[in-house]
Design a protein around this motif. Sequence first.
Motif, PDB file in Angstrom:
ATOM      1  N   GLU A  65       1.989  -4.179   3.713  1.00 10.63           N
ATOM      2  CA  GLU A  65       3.373  -3.441   3.739  1.00 10.63           C
ATOM      3  C   GLU A  65       3.233  -1.983   3.177  1.00 10.63           C
ATOM      4  OE1 GLU A  65       6.669  -5.512   2.223  1.00 10.63           O
ATOM      5  OE2 GLU A  65       6.533  -7.459   3.548  1.00 10.63           O
ATOM      6  N   ARG A  66       3.440  -1.130   4.061  1.00 15.08           N
ATOM      7  CA  ARG A  66       3.514   0.242   3.698  1.00 15.08           C
ATOM      8  C   ARG A  66       4.722   0.562   2.617  1.00 15.08           C
ATOM      9  NH1 ARG A  66       0.722   0.030   8.171  1.00 15.08           N
ATOM     10  NH2 ARG A  66      -0.796   1.379   8.695  1.00 15.08           N
ATOM     11  N   SER A  67       4.247   1.125   1.565  1.00 16.55           N
ATOM     12  CA  SER A  67       5.388   1.011   0.515  1.00 16.55           C
ATOM     13  C   SER A  67       5.606   2.327  -0.019  1.00 16.55           C
ATOM     14  CB  SER A  67       4.702   0.110  -0.663  1.00 16.55           C
ATOM     15  OG  SER A  67       5.517   0.417  -1.865  1.00 16.55           O
ATOM     16  N   PRO A  68       6.757   2.858  -0.592  1.00 18.79           N
ATOM     17  CA  PRO A  68       6.954   3.925  -1.099  1.00 18.79           C
ATOM     18  C   PRO A  68       6.180   4.102  -2.405  1.00 18.79           C
ATOM     19  CG  PRO A  68       9.085   2.685  -1.203  1.00 18.79           C
ATOM     20  CD  PRO A  68       8.066   1.948  -0.344  1.00 18.79           C
ATOM     21  N   CYS A  69       6.474   4.992  -3.173  1.00 24.14           N
ATOM     22  CA  CYS A  69       5.626   5.169  -4.365  1.00 24.14           C
ATOM     23  C   CYS A  69       5.767   4.272  -5.144  1.00 24.14           C
ATOM     24  CB  CYS A  69       6.196   6.541  -4.998  1.00 24.14           C
ATOM     25  SG  CYS A  69       5.303   7.090  -6.745  1.00 24.14           S
ATOM     26  N   LEU A  70       4.457   3.713  -5.810  1.00 27.00           N
ATOM     27  CA  LEU A  70       4.227   2.621  -6.676  1.00 27.00           C
ATOM     28  C   LEU A  70       4.007   3.086  -8.252  1.00 27.00           C
ATOM     29  CD1 LEU A  70       1.531   0.587  -4.505  1.00 27.00           C
ATOM     30  CD2 LEU A  70       3.957   0.165  -5.045  1.00 27.00           C
ATOM     31  N   PHE A  95      11.386   8.764   3.622  1.00 28.12           N
ATOM     32  CA  PHE A  95      11.501   8.016   2.347  1.00 28.12           C
ATOM     33  C   PHE A  95      13.162   8.170   2.112  1.00 28.12           C
ATOM     34  CE2 PHE A  95      12.556   8.745  -2.197  1.00 28.12           C
ATOM     35  CZ  PHE A  95      12.058   7.611  -2.671  1.00 28.12           C
ATOM     36  N   PHE A  96      13.925   9.317   2.398  1.00 27.92           N
ATOM     37  CA  PHE A  96      15.375   9.432   2.117  1.00 27.92           C
ATOM     38  C   PHE A  96      16.064   8.382   3.172  1.00 27.92           C
ATOM     39  CE2 PHE A  96      14.477  13.121  -0.529  1.00 27.92           C
ATOM     40  CZ  PHE A  96      14.979  12.924  -1.689  1.00 27.92           C
ATOM     41  N   ARG A  97      15.685   8.395   4.213  1.00 26.00           N
ATOM     42  CA  ARG A  97      16.408   7.496   5.350  1.00 26.00           C
ATOM     43  C   ARG A  97      16.238   6.112   4.765  1.00 26.00           C
ATOM     44  NH1 ARG A  97      12.417   6.688  10.015  1.00 26.00           N
ATOM     45  NH2 ARG A  97      11.901   5.040   8.161  1.00 26.00           N
ATOM     46  N   VAL A 101       0.819  -1.181   0.152  1.00 22.63           N
ATOM     47  CA  VAL A 101      -0.073  -0.249   0.021  1.00 22.63           C
ATOM     48  C   VAL A 101       0.878   1.224  -0.103  1.00 22.63           C
ATOM     49  CG1 VAL A 101      -1.714   1.126   1.127  1.00 22.63           C
ATOM     50  CG2 VAL A 101      -1.723  -1.162   1.228  1.00 22.63           C
ATOM     51  N   CYS A 102       0.699   2.160  -1.254  1.00 24.45           N
ATOM     52  CA  CYS A 102       1.527   3.240  -1.184  1.00 24.45           C
ATOM     53  C   CYS A 102       1.364   4.284  -0.182  1.00 24.45           C
ATOM     54  CB  CYS A 102       1.581   3.867  -2.455  1.00 24.45           C
ATOM     55  SG  CYS A 102       2.538   5.394  -2.826  1.00 24.45           S
ATOM     56  N   THR A 103       2.311   4.648   0.554  1.00 23.85           N
ATOM     57  CA  THR A 103       2.178   5.794   1.685  1.00 23.85           C
ATOM     58  C   THR A 103       2.917   6.907   1.349  1.00 23.85           C
ATOM     59  OG1 THR A 103       3.639   4.730   2.952  1.00 23.85           O
ATOM     60  CG2 THR A 103       1.531   4.150   3.714  1.00 23.85           C
ATOM     61  N   ASP A 104       3.407   7.019  -0.128  1.00 19.23           N
ATOM     62  CA  ASP A 104       4.251   8.398  -0.351  1.00 19.23           C
ATOM     63  C   ASP A 104       3.165   9.398  -0.549  1.00 19.23           C
ATOM     64  OD1 ASP A 104       6.865   9.333  -0.691  1.00 19.23           O
ATOM     65  OD2 ASP A 104       7.398   7.300  -1.523  1.00 19.23           O
ATOM     66  N   LEU A 105       3.926  10.537  -1.002  1.00 17.56           N
ATOM     67  CA  LEU A 105       3.100  11.868  -1.173  1.00 17.56           C
ATOM     68  C   LEU A 105       2.030  11.933  -1.694  1.00 17.56           C
ATOM     69  CD1 LEU A 105       6.568  13.669  -2.427  1.00 17.56           C
ATOM     70  CD2 LEU A 105       5.875  13.157  -0.078  1.00 17.56           C
ATOM     71  N   ALA A 106       1.778  11.483  -2.846  1.00 11.99           N
ATOM     72  CA  ALA A 106       0.419  11.701  -3.516  1.00 11.99           C
ATOM     73  C   ALA A 106      -0.641  10.786  -2.868  1.00 11.99           C
ATOM     74  CB  ALA A 106       0.424  11.258  -5.114  1.00 11.99           C
ATOM     75  N   CYS A 107      -0.190   9.815  -2.372  1.00 12.19           N
ATOM     76  CA  CYS A 107      -1.136   8.606  -1.840  1.00 12.19           C
ATOM     77  C   CYS A 107      -1.504   9.150  -0.171  1.00 12.19           C
ATOM     78  CB  CYS A 107      -0.697   7.373  -1.844  1.00 12.19           C
ATOM     79  SG  CYS A 107      -0.668   6.544  -3.754  1.00 12.19           S
ATOM     80  N   ALA A 108      -0.360   9.828   0.300  1.00 11.07           N
ATOM     81  CA  ALA A 108      -0.566  10.287   1.640  1.00 11.07           C
ATOM     82  C   ALA A 108      -1.488  11.224   1.758  1.00 11.07           C
ATOM     83  CB  ALA A 108       0.765  10.532   2.186  1.00 11.07           C
ATOM     84  N   ALA A 109      -1.463  12.096   0.866  1.00 12.06           N
ATOM     85  CA  ALA A 109      -2.400  13.188   0.664  1.00 12.06           C
ATOM     86  C   ALA A 109      -3.805  12.843   0.354  1.00 12.06           C
ATOM     87  CB  ALA A 109      -2.015  14.132  -0.334  1.00 12.06           C
ATOM     88  N   ALA A 110      -4.144  11.613  -0.096  1.00 15.93           N
ATOM     89  CA  ALA A 110      -5.287  10.989  -0.525  1.00 15.93           C
ATOM     90  C   ALA A 110      -5.765  10.172   0.359  1.00 15.93           C
ATOM     91  CB  ALA A 110      -5.079  10.253  -1.973  1.00 15.93           C
TER      92      ALA A 110
END
Length: 607
Positions: free
Chosen positions: A141-146, A532-534, A110-119
Motif C-alpha cells: 500500500e502506498r502510504s502518506p508520511c511514515l 495528500f490533502f484530498r 511504502v511511504c510515497t510522501d515528499l521526502a520519500c518521493a524525492a528519494a
Amino acid sequence: MDLHFGDSKPTDDERAAVDALLGPPESSWEGADRSDADLRWAKGGRAARDRRDLLLPGLHAINDRIGWISEGALDYLCRRLTVPPSEAYGVATFYAMFSVKPRPATVLHVCTDLACAAAGANELCAGIEARLGLGSGVSVERSPCLGLCERAPAALAIKAGDPVRTAVSAPATVHDAVLAASAPDSAPEEPAAAMAVPQAGGDELVLLKRVGVVDPMSLDDYRAHGGYSALRRAFELGPAGVIREVTDSGLVGRGGAAFPTGRKWQATASQPDHPHYLVCNADESEPGTFKDRVLMEGDPYALVEAMTIAAYATGAHKGYLYLRGEYPRALARLEHAIAQARARGFLGDDVLGQGYAFDIEIRRGAGAYICGEETALFNSIEGYRGEPRSKPPFPVEKGLFGKPTVENNVETLVNVLPILTMGAPAYAAIGTERSTGPKLFCVSGSVARPGIYELPFGATLGELLELAGVRDGLRAVLLGGAAGGFVRPDEMDIPLTFEGTREAGTTLGSGVVLAFDDTVPLPRLLLRIAEFFRDESCGQCVPCRVGTVRQEEALHRIAERTGLAAADDIALLREVGRAMRDASICGLGQTAWNAVESAIDRLGAYE
C-alpha cells in the motif's frame, strides 16, 4: 438507539481478539453463547454506552489479530459496546490503516510522501510489486508520511497475528522491504534513535541531551541523568507555582499554532467542572515531521515525567497519550516506560508519596492526518470519526468527554522539564524575546546529514542547513511541511522564529525543513501535496471537501497544458485557495493551499 445487528458471526479468532480487550461477555445480548438468556433486554444500559471510547482499541484488536475487520467481527464488537454497527462502520472506514474488505494478513506500507518521493519511492514501490508478484500474501500500500524522513525512502511491514509483528525498512531497498514483509522477525533491527540526531551527545543540547546518552529502557539510567528532578521541583512549587514558571518562561506550543502554554494551563486549571483531562498529542502526521518520534524512542521517560507535571499543574488525574499507529517502536518504548514508572511509584494513586494520583493510557491512532487537530483527536479517543468540532466551546472548557482538557504535543511538554530545572528566567534567556527556548527542526531531503537538530530560536535557515550539509543545486526549501510554504535559495537569512517566518511570508509550523535540489520535479511535488490533502480531508465541511479535489484537478490540468489555459487554472486555484482558507472549519482546509501558493508566487513554479 437503533442497533440493527446483522446475521454475520465472528470467527473464533475475531471473538478472542475482542474478548482479550473487553473480557468475556456477560449475557447473550453481548454475544455470549447462552440459550437461557433473555435477548429482550440489554444489561448495562448507560454503563455499556459509556464504553464507547473502547471502539478504536477494539478495531485495533481485530485488525491486529486478523489483518482486516469483517462484518461479523464488527457486529460482535458493537454488541459488546452497545454501539450501532452503522456508526462503527463509519469509524472503521475513516482510518487508512483499517480495512473492511478481505486482504492478506501482511501489509507493507511504502511511504510515497515528499521526502520519500524525492528519494525514489515510486521506483521502490514498482520494484517491490514486481518482486512479490501475485499471490504473495502481502498487500503493498502506498502510504502518506511514515515519520521516517531522515531515512527516506521508508517502508513499514505489519503482519497480523497474536501477537502482531512489525518491521521497518529505512532507508528501504527492494530486498530489505520484501524481507521485512515476508519475515518481520528476521528483518534488520532499526538503528538507535540517536542516529537521527547528528548533534547527539553535544553539551549545547537541552531537549535532546539524553538521546543517545541514556538507555531508553532504563528508569534508573534516566534518573541518574537528572530524570524526575523536574517533577520533584513541581511538587515544591505547587500547581499554581508550576503554571507561573511556565508562563514566565514564554513557552508557546510547538505544534505550529504557537499558543502560550501557561495561558492554556491556567485556563484549564481554573475550570470548576471536573474531572480535568490531559491529552498528549503524539499524532505527528505532517509530512516531513519526525521529532516527536525520536523523543519518544530515545527518551520516553522524559515524556512520562512531563505529562505528570502538566497534569499536576492543571488538576488532571488521567492522561491520554494519542500515538500515531505508524510508530511501533515508540509504542513499545512508551508502554515499557509507563509500566516501569507505575511499578516504581512515579505513576499511580500516590505519585512520589505526595498524595497525588495520576496515570497514563496510550491510545493508538490508525492513520488519519486530521487527528492531529485537537478536537478531532478528542472525537477519535471517544470512539467517533476523527472530525474537528466547531469552536467555541474551547477544549479548556469542554474538551475530552465534554470536560476541561489541556492538550499539548510531545515537544511542548518536554520543554517543561528544563523550565523547572533551570528556572523560567534562564529558559527565557534562550532564543528571542518573542520566541523563547530551544526548538527542534526536522531536516530532510537534499542534505548530507538529515535528522533532528536543536537550535535556539533566532538561528537562521542558512545556519541550520549549513549544519545539515545542504547539497549543491538547491532549488527550494519547504518550511512547515505540506501545510507550510516554500522559500527560495536566496532567502537563507530568514530567522527561524514564529514571528520571523511570518514576516517573511511563510510559516515555521512544527519545524519541518525539507530541502529539494534541482533534480526534483516541482510540479510533481505540488501534485503530491494536493493528493495528500484530498486524501486526508475528513470531508465534514464543503470548502475543504470540494476545494481539495478542485485543487488537485487544476494542478493535473496545469501539468498537461501551458499558456492561457494554465493561467486560467492558476486563477481558479487562487479562488479555491481563498475559499478554503476563509471558510474551512479547521487548519487542514485553511492551510491546504499554502504550499501551492508559495510555489507559484515565490518559485515561479509554472512560468
